[in-house]
Design a protein around this motif. Structure first.
Motif, PDB file in Angstrom:
ATOM      1  N   ARG A   1       0.837  -1.214   0.000  1.00 15.51           N
ATOM      2  CA  ARG A   1       0.000   0.000   0.000  1.00 15.51           C
ATOM      3  C   ARG A   1       0.866   1.256   0.000  1.00 15.51           C
ATOM      4  O   ARG A   1       0.595   2.201  -0.760  1.00 15.51           O
ATOM      5  N   GLU A   2       1.913   1.247   0.810  1.00 17.55           N
ATOM      6  CA  GLU A   2       2.805   2.416   0.864  1.00 17.55           C
ATOM      7  C   GLU A   2       3.490   2.616  -0.479  1.00 17.55           C
ATOM      8  O   GLU A   2       3.626   3.747  -0.955  1.00 17.55           O
ATOM      9  N   PHE A   3       3.908   1.531  -1.121  1.00 21.88           N
ATOM     10  CA  PHE A   3       4.556   1.614  -2.428  1.00 21.88           C
ATOM     11  C   PHE A   3       3.590   2.181  -3.472  1.00 21.88           C
ATOM     12  O   PHE A   3       3.948   3.072  -4.252  1.00 21.88           O
ATOM     13  N   CYS A   4       2.361   1.660  -3.495  1.00 21.14           N
ATOM     14  CA  CYS A   4       1.386   2.120  -4.480  1.00 21.14           C
ATOM     15  C   CYS A   4       1.001   3.580  -4.244  1.00 21.14           C
ATOM     16  O   CYS A   4       0.817   4.343  -5.205  1.00 21.14           O
ATOM     17  N   GLU A   5       0.892   3.985  -2.998  1.00 19.99           N
ATOM     18  CA  GLU A   5       0.561   5.371  -2.686  1.00 19.99           C
ATOM     19  C   GLU A   5       1.692   6.317  -3.094  1.00 19.99           C
ATOM     20  O   GLU A   5       1.446   7.426  -3.560  1.00 19.99           O
TER      21      GLU A   5
ATOM     22  N   LYS B   1       0.180   6.020  -7.407  1.00 21.17           N
ATOM     23  CA  LYS B   1      -0.971   6.925  -7.384  1.00 21.17           C
ATOM     24  C   LYS B   1      -0.661   8.325  -7.910  1.00 21.17           C
ATOM     25  O   LYS B   1      -1.422   8.866  -8.731  1.00 21.17           O
ATOM     26  N   PRO B   2       0.476   8.950  -7.519  1.00 21.64           N
ATOM     27  CA  PRO B   2       0.755  10.300  -8.034  1.00 21.64           C
ATOM     28  C   PRO B   2       1.119  10.325  -9.517  1.00 21.64           C
ATOM     29  O   PRO B   2       1.153  11.399 -10.127  1.00 21.64           O
ATOM     30  N   ASN B   3       1.405   9.144 -10.091  1.00 23.90           N
ATOM     31  CA  ASN B   3       1.903   9.082 -11.469  1.00 23.90           C
ATOM     32  C   ASN B   3       0.910   8.476 -12.453  1.00 23.90           C
ATOM     33  O   ASN B   3       1.264   8.246 -13.616  1.00 23.90           O
TER      34      ASN B   3
ATOM     35  N   ARG C   1      -6.692  -0.254  -5.624  1.00 21.63           N
ATOM     36  CA  ARG C   1      -7.159   0.796  -4.714  1.00 21.63           C
ATOM     37  C   ARG C   1      -6.393   2.095  -4.907  1.00 21.63           C
ATOM     38  O   ARG C   1      -6.835   3.149  -4.449  1.00 21.63           O
ATOM     39  N   ALA C   2      -5.260   2.020  -5.576  1.00 25.67           N
ATOM     40  CA  ALA C   2      -4.537   3.239  -5.939  1.00 25.67           C
ATOM     41  C   ALA C   2      -5.078   3.835  -7.240  1.00 25.67           C
ATOM     42  O   ALA C   2      -4.583   4.856  -7.716  1.00 25.67           O
ATOM     43  N   GLY C   3      -6.083   3.176  -7.828  1.00 29.72           N
ATOM     44  CA  GLY C   3      -6.697   3.677  -9.050  1.00 29.72           C
ATOM     45  C   GLY C   3      -5.880   3.426 -10.301  1.00 29.72           C
ATOM     46  O   GLY C   3      -6.053   4.113 -11.308  1.00 29.72           O
ATOM     47  N   ASP C   4      -5.011   2.399 -10.268  1.00 26.92           N
ATOM     48  CA  ASP C   4      -4.108   2.173 -11.402  1.00 26.92           C
ATOM     49  C   ASP C   4      -4.437   0.888 -12.142  1.00 26.92           C
ATOM     50  O   ASP C   4      -4.704  -0.152 -11.526  1.00 26.92           O
TER      51      ASP C   4
ATOM     52  N   TYR D   1     -11.756  12.288 -13.794  1.00 26.57           N
ATOM     53  CA  TYR D   1     -12.277  11.675 -12.574  1.00 26.57           C
ATOM     54  C   TYR D   1     -11.928  10.180 -12.570  1.00 26.57           C
ATOM     55  O   TYR D   1     -12.175   9.481 -13.554  1.00 26.57           O
ATOM     56  N   PRO D   2     -11.381   9.675 -11.472  1.00 25.49           N
ATOM     57  CA  PRO D   2     -11.004   8.253 -11.415  1.00 25.49           C
ATOM     58  C   PRO D   2     -12.156   7.300 -11.711  1.00 25.49           C
ATOM     59  O   PRO D   2     -11.938   6.216 -12.254  1.00 25.49           O
ATOM     60  N   ILE D   3     -13.399   7.722 -11.394  1.00 26.54           N
ATOM     61  CA  ILE D   3     -14.525   6.819 -11.645  1.00 26.54           C
ATOM     62  C   ILE D   3     -14.719   6.583 -13.135  1.00 26.54           C
ATOM     63  O   ILE D   3     -15.089   5.470 -13.557  1.00 26.54           O
ATOM     64  N   ALA D   4     -14.450   7.590 -13.956  1.00 22.75           N
ATOM     65  CA  ALA D   4     -14.580   7.421 -15.408  1.00 22.75           C
ATOM     66  C   ALA D   4     -13.526   6.449 -15.922  1.00 22.75           C
ATOM     67  O   ALA D   4     -13.813   5.592 -16.771  1.00 22.75           O
ATOM     68  N   ARG D   5     -12.304   6.563 -15.412  1.00 20.69           N
ATOM     69  CA  ARG D   5     -11.246   5.637 -15.835  1.00 20.69           C
ATOM     70  C   ARG D   5     -11.556   4.222 -15.366  1.00 20.69           C
ATOM     71  O   ARG D   5     -11.303   3.252 -16.091  1.00 20.69           O
ATOM     72  N   ALA D   6     -12.102   4.110 -14.147  1.00 24.05           N
ATOM     73  CA  ALA D   6     -12.471   2.779 -13.650  1.00 24.05           C
ATOM     74  C   ALA D   6     -13.513   2.135 -14.557  1.00 24.05           C
ATOM     75  O   ALA D   6     -13.479   0.920 -14.811  1.00 24.05           O
ATOM     76  N   TRP D   7     -14.427   2.947 -15.063  1.00 25.91           N
ATOM     77  CA  TRP D   7     -15.502   2.464 -15.943  1.00 25.91           C
ATOM     78  C   TRP D   7     -14.950   1.967 -17.278  1.00 25.91           C
ATOM     79  O   TRP D   7     -15.296   0.877 -17.746  1.00 25.91           O
ATOM     80  N   THR D   8     -14.080   2.749 -17.895  1.00 21.70           N
ATOM     81  CA  THR D   8     -13.519   2.316 -19.180  1.00 21.70           C
ATOM     82  C   THR D   8     -12.536   1.158 -18.997  1.00 21.70           C
ATOM     83  O   THR D   8     -12.447   0.277 -19.848  1.00 21.70           O
TER      84      THR D   8
END
Length: 380
Positions: free
Chosen positions: A20-24, A28-30, A81-84, A350-357
């Motif tokens: 989690r620390e690595f992904c954050e 996540k910032p990238n 969970r990092a949205g990647d 928005y991350p939700i749009a990327r999650a959808w596609t």
């Protein structure tokens, strides 16, 4: 997410904290940069390798940390969970490395697995071809033996890690006249003459993942690059490893819809319409209740499958059920989340749009939903 599943233990909790620390910090910032570049930074692999996050389920004697599939599942969940969706670590560690571990010679395992665990070598597997999707028996790529070499010719497409890989497991016909019995797996180093990469494919989602075309034009490899004890076993090796690949998809899609639920809960509490929180409208609460219920049910099933797999008891139809359930419910539920976001849900910032596609392909790769139904129905 409910309380920790039975497959979690103190060691895995520490591993989760590390992941989690690595992904954050590193992912996540990238995410936007990865999407813009159509691939992750190459040194992300090295950084992950230094921390022991790559090939965690590979034995220590081959460079891993001697973990189980649970370690791979933890990293998959934390990446989601990092949205990647850009980093192809689950394929590298959970699929490619395990083909080599299961079917490689001792020399192959000693040579490649430590380099994969360190991030020095990025792995890919090339099954799908431009004219061949789910029908792996019908592949056209050939690896024809000439003396002490194989000569590989053909084209592959939709290859995850294709732009960055250093080693590719290629499904090819060593006996062009044979069906399933003519398929073999060979290891191709991307530095070999005749190997070339095509374009990074412009996908609807997962735009940061370097999904590519690969071409093999008279690529010569030594016969010692055959994966397996003899020619003609490739199709059976593929079938044996596909349950783990499908479980990886199930874990990632389950985590993705849990991530989407958290995003949407937060948004509906923060956003107001007609003078009150969107969350306080009955439709919003009911939709979130439906999604939360599906997530809870799915989590219980996926955790059961992880536990079965760790024990070596996960069968082919159950793995197919896990992928079918998780991918279908994730698509349905993330679509509901987009609707609750309104117009902002359609904005790619928005991350939700990327999650959808991103989630749409989960119903296609590692075997389509229709193929999963076919596999499941055979046991009825």
């Amino acid at each position: 997410m409910p309380s920790s599943p039975r497959w979690m233990d103190a060691d895995l909790e520490l591993f989760r904290d590390l992941a989690r620390e690595f992904c954050e910090r590193e992912i996540k910032p990238n995410v936007d940069k990865f999407i813009q570049n159509h691939q992750v930074d190459r040194d992300l692999w090295n950084k992950a390798g230094e921390l022991g996050l790559l090939c965690a389920s590979i034995p220590e004697e081959y460079g891993g940390i001697g973990g189980t599939f649970a370690h791979e599942a933890v990293l998959i969940e934390e990446q989601a969970r990092a949205g990647d969706s850009s980093w192809g670590a689950s394929l590298h560690s959970g699929i490619v490395a395990h083909y080599i571990l299961a079917y490689g010679t001792e020399e192959q395992k000693q040579h490649w697995l430590p380099k994969m665990a360190s991030g020095e070598v990025v792995g890919a597997i090339a099954m799908t071809e431009p004219g061949t999707g789910s029908d792996l028996q019908g592949i056209k790529t050939r690896a024809i033996k000439e003396g002490d070499e194989y000569v590989v010719n053909g084209a592959k497409t939709f290859i995850t890690n294709g732009a960055q890989c250093d080693l590719v497991i290629v499904a090819a016909k060593t006996n062009p006249e044979g069906g399933a019995a003519g398929v073999s797996l060979v290891l191709v180093e991307t530095e070999r003459e005749g190997f070339r990469r095509g374009r990074v494919l412009d996908k609807v989602g997962m735009k940061g993942q370097d999904t590519s075309e690969l071409f093999f034009d008279d690529v010569r490899i030594p016969v010692t690059n055959l994966l397996g004890t003899q020619e003609g076993l490739g199709f059976f090796h593929l079938m044996a490893q596909l349950p783990q690949e499908r479980l990886i998809v199930a874990v990632s899609t389950q985590a993705a819809q849990e991530f989407a639920l958290e995003l949407t809960k937060q948004y509906t509490h923060d956003r107001e319409a007609f003078g009150r929180e969107i969350f306080k409208f009955q439709n919003t609460k009911f939709k979130l209740a439906e999604i939360a219920t599906d997530c809870r049910v799915g989590r219980s099933f996926i955790d059961e499958c992880i536990e079965l797999h760790i024990e070596g008891k996960l069968d082919v139809p159950t793995a197919a059920m896990a992928k079918l359930w998780a991918s279908e419910t994730a698509m349905k539920n993330i679509d509901k989340c987009v609707q609750l976001f309104g117009g902002y849900g359609y904005m790619l910032e928005y991350p939700i749009a990327r999650a959808w596609t991103d989630i749409r392909v989960s119903q296609i790769y590692a075997g389509t939903s229709e193929i999963m139904k076919e596999i499941i129905s055979r046991t009825m």
